[in-house]
Every structure is written in structure tokens, then in C-alpha cells.
Design a protein around this motif. Structure first.
Motif, short mmCIF file in Angstrom:
data_model
loop_
_atom_site.label_atom_id
_atom_site.label_comp_id
_atom_site.label_asym_id
_atom_site.label_seq_id
_atom_site.Cartn_x
_atom_site.Cartn_y
_atom_site.Cartn_z
N LEU A 58 0.81 -1.21 0.00
CA LEU A 58 0.00 0.00 0.00
C LEU A 58 0.85 1.27 0.00
CD1 LEU A 58 -2.79 -0.93 2.59
CD2 LEU A 58 -2.95 -0.93 0.09
N LEU A 59 2.16 1.14 0.23
CA LEU A 59 3.03 2.31 0.36
C LEU A 59 3.00 3.26 -0.83
CD1 LEU A 59 6.30 1.35 2.27
CD2 LEU A 59 4.51 2.94 2.94
N PRO A 60 3.10 2.79 -2.08
CA PRO A 60 3.11 3.75 -3.18
C PRO A 60 1.86 4.64 -3.21
CG PRO A 60 3.87 1.61 -3.94
CD PRO A 60 3.35 1.41 -2.53
N GLU A 61 0.68 4.04 -3.04
CA GLU A 61 -0.54 4.85 -3.05
C GLU A 61 -0.60 5.77 -1.83
OE1 GLU A 61 -5.42 4.55 -3.02
OE2 GLU A 61 -4.26 2.70 -3.23
N LEU A 62 -0.21 5.25 -0.66
CA LEU A 62 -0.22 6.06 0.55
C LEU A 62 0.70 7.28 0.38
CD1 LEU A 62 -0.95 6.54 3.54
CD2 LEU A 62 1.00 5.06 4.15
N LYS A 63 1.89 7.07 -0.14
CA LYS A 63 2.84 8.18 -0.34
C LYS A 63 2.26 9.22 -1.29
CE LYS A 63 7.15 5.66 0.53
NZ LYS A 63 8.37 5.11 -0.11
N GLU A 64 1.61 8.75 -2.35
CA GLU A 64 1.01 9.67 -3.32
C GLU A 64 -0.08 10.52 -2.65
OE1 GLU A 64 -1.74 8.89 -7.12
OE2 GLU A 64 0.22 7.87 -7.22
N GLU A 160 7.03 20.77 6.63
CA GLU A 160 7.16 19.39 6.14
C GLU A 160 6.31 18.44 6.98
OE1 GLU A 160 11.17 17.76 4.63
OE2 GLU A 160 10.99 16.97 6.66
N MET A 161 5.84 17.40 6.32
CA MET A 161 5.12 16.31 6.96
C MET A 161 5.89 15.02 6.65
SD MET A 161 1.17 15.12 6.30
CE MET A 161 1.35 14.67 4.58
N ALA A 162 6.04 14.14 7.64
CA ALA A 162 6.85 12.93 7.45
C ALA A 162 6.04 11.66 7.70
CB ALA A 162 8.05 12.96 8.39
N LEU A 163 6.34 10.63 6.92
CA LEU A 163 5.84 9.28 7.15
C LEU A 163 6.97 8.55 7.88
CD1 LEU A 163 3.67 7.07 6.72
CD2 LEU A 163 4.83 6.53 4.55
N VAL A 164 6.68 8.04 9.07
CA VAL A 164 7.71 7.47 9.93
C VAL A 164 7.41 6.01 10.23
CG1 VAL A 164 8.94 7.73 12.13
CG2 VAL A 164 8.04 9.76 10.97
N ARG A 165 8.46 5.20 10.13
CA ARG A 165 8.36 3.79 10.50
C ARG A 165 8.79 3.67 11.96
NH1 ARG A 165 11.30 -1.34 7.53
NH2 ARG A 165 10.77 -2.88 9.13
N SER A 166 8.04 2.87 12.71
CA SER A 166 8.33 2.65 14.12
C SER A 166 8.62 1.17 14.33
CB SER A 166 7.12 3.07 14.96
OG SER A 166 7.26 2.65 16.29
N ASP A 167 9.82 0.87 14.78
CA ASP A 167 10.18 -0.51 15.10
C ASP A 167 10.19 -0.64 16.62
OD1 ASP A 167 10.52 -1.46 12.46
OD2 ASP A 167 12.49 -0.52 12.37
N LEU A 168 9.30 -1.48 17.14
CA LEU A 168 9.21 -1.66 18.59
C LEU A 168 10.41 -2.43 19.10
CD1 LEU A 168 5.41 -2.49 18.89
CD2 LEU A 168 6.56 -0.34 19.41
N ALA A 185 9.17 12.16 3.25
CA ALA A 185 8.74 13.45 3.78
C ALA A 185 8.34 14.34 2.60
CB ALA A 185 9.86 14.10 4.59
N TRP A 186 7.40 15.23 2.86
CA TRP A 186 6.88 16.10 1.82
C TRP A 186 6.84 17.53 2.31
CZ3 TRP A 186 4.74 11.57 3.49
CH2 TRP A 186 4.85 10.49 2.60
N SER A 187 7.26 18.46 1.47
CA SER A 187 7.17 19.88 1.79
C SER A 187 5.71 20.30 1.73
CB SER A 187 7.97 20.70 0.79
OG SER A 187 9.34 20.40 0.92
N LEU A 188 5.34 21.18 2.62
CA LEU A 188 3.97 21.71 2.62
C LEU A 188 3.85 22.81 1.56
CD1 LEU A 188 3.12 22.02 6.42
CD2 LEU A 188 2.87 20.05 4.91
N GLY A 189 2.69 22.88 0.96
CA GLY A 189 2.37 23.99 0.06
C GLY A 189 2.89 23.88 -1.36
N HIS A 190 3.68 22.83 -1.67
CA HIS A 190 4.12 22.65 -3.07
C HIS A 190 4.46 21.21 -3.36
CE1 HIS A 190 8.10 23.52 -1.22
NE2 HIS A 190 7.55 24.63 -0.82
#
Length: 190
Positions: A58-64, A160-168, A185-190
Motif C-alpha cells: 500500500l506504500l506507493p498509493e499512501l505516499k502519493e 514538512e510532513m513525514a511518514l515514519v516507521r516505528s520498530d518496537l 517526507a513532503w514539503s507543505l504547500g508545493h
């Protein structure tokens, strides 16, 4: 198929983290502080949406979708502000500034995950917080909240907004912390 434990977050810049670290350090000497599991400073973040275990496919669609959410949100000012607690189990630092835009970004991150097919917990009002410590049992966190309650961090621009992986932790070593890795991570506004 592998599954990744993921969340979407705003990561405060190093100067803001350092200000907070200096303010939190004296709390470790307060009564009962030794019973708390303090979070690692490098892992401090404001969670926007906790996604849980996500199928890697699901990662490619989620990232998009997250990229689109970031583009639709303009950068905004934020600062770490005050403190609070969730019962006697979690101590946190709060946020001030453009909280409405932070909430909007959280809603957009949540919607992106839902549209990707990730089951999200029932909707509840977003409460911006940065977790500082947890307890396995009810603990009187009021002294910590009072000591940190007047904290006013320097404002910065959330860009910026980041997608973060958490390893317990898996070692079973007491006090071991989750490991966080920014996946994208993605820059906001562009």
C-alpha cells in the motif's frame, strides 16, 4: 508480504527539540520521575495520524495521497507550549500557534490513509501533543505538569510532513526505546 508499523508526523527542528530537552531535564529529579519511561529525545514528534501495521504494497498509493495532502496545506507557525497528561499514564508537551492548520493537516493525513484502504481508529478530535514519558501504572504526573506547564518554546515554521516507521523494541532490555525511521517526507504547500 511484509507489514510496516507507520505513523504520520510533524518533526520539530533541532533548536526546538534542544529547548525542550533543557526544560525537561530537571523533571527527572522530581519525586516519582524514576518510575517513568522517558521517551528518547531524537524520537520527539507530533503525531498527525497513527496508521498501525500497514501492508508494504500500500506504500506507493499512501505516499502519493500524503504528498497531495502536504501540497494542499500551506506552511504554518508552531511552537512547543506547556505540558499536560493523559491520566497518570503519559506526560506530554503541547503546541501553540496555528493549531487549526495542524488539525487540518492531521485530518488530511487520516483521510489519505483511509482512502488508501488503511483502517483507522474511530474519529476523535485531534489533540496535538509530544509524548515525553509513559508509565506502566497510574502515577501522579501533576508535579511534572506543573514544572513544565509554563514552557514557551520558540516558534518555527512547519514546512514538512513525514511518514515514519516505528520498530518496537525486541531485545527485552528494560528501557529500550522504539526506533524511528523517516520513510518519506513532503514539503507543505508545493
Amino acid at each position: 508480504m511484509s507489514r510496516l508499523r507507520l505513523f504520520v508526523a510533524v518533526l520539530p527542528p533541532a533548536p526546538a527539540v534542544e529547548e525542550l530537552r533543557r526544560a525537561v531535564a530537571p523533571l527527572h529529579a522530581l519525586p516519582g520521575a524514576g518510575e517513568l519511561r522517558w521517551t528518547d529525545v531524537p524520537g520527539w514528534h507530533f503525531t498527525l495520524a497513527f496508521l498501525g501495521a500497514v501492508d508494504e504494497e500500500l506504500l506507493p498509493e499512501l505516499k502519493e495521497r500524503l504528498a497531495r495532502a502536504a501540497r494542499r496545506t500551506e506552511p504554518f507557525p508552531l511552537r512547543i507550549h506547556g505540558a499536560g497528561r493523559f491520566g497518570g499514564r503519559a506526560l506530554w508537551a503541547g503546541a501553540a500557534g496555528s493549531i487549526d492548520l495542524l488539525r487540518l493537516l492531521a485530518e488530511r493525513a487520516d483521510a489519505a490513509a483511509r482512502r488508501t484502504g488503511i483502517p483507522m481508529d474511530g474519529h476523535r478530535r485531534y489533540s496535538p501533543h509530544l509524548t515525553l514519558a509513559r508509565s506502566r501504572h497510574e502515577t501522579d504526573l501533576r508535579p511534572c505538569v506543573e514544572a513544565l506547564g509554563g514552557f514557551e518554546g520558540t516558534a518555527w515554521e512547519v514546512g514538512e510532513m513525514a511518514l515514519v516507521r516505528s520498530d518496537l523494541p525486541v531485545s527485552g532490555v528494560p528501557g529500550e526505546q522504539p526506533r524511528y525511521e523517516v520513510v518519506a517526507a513532503w514539503s507543505l504547500g508545493h
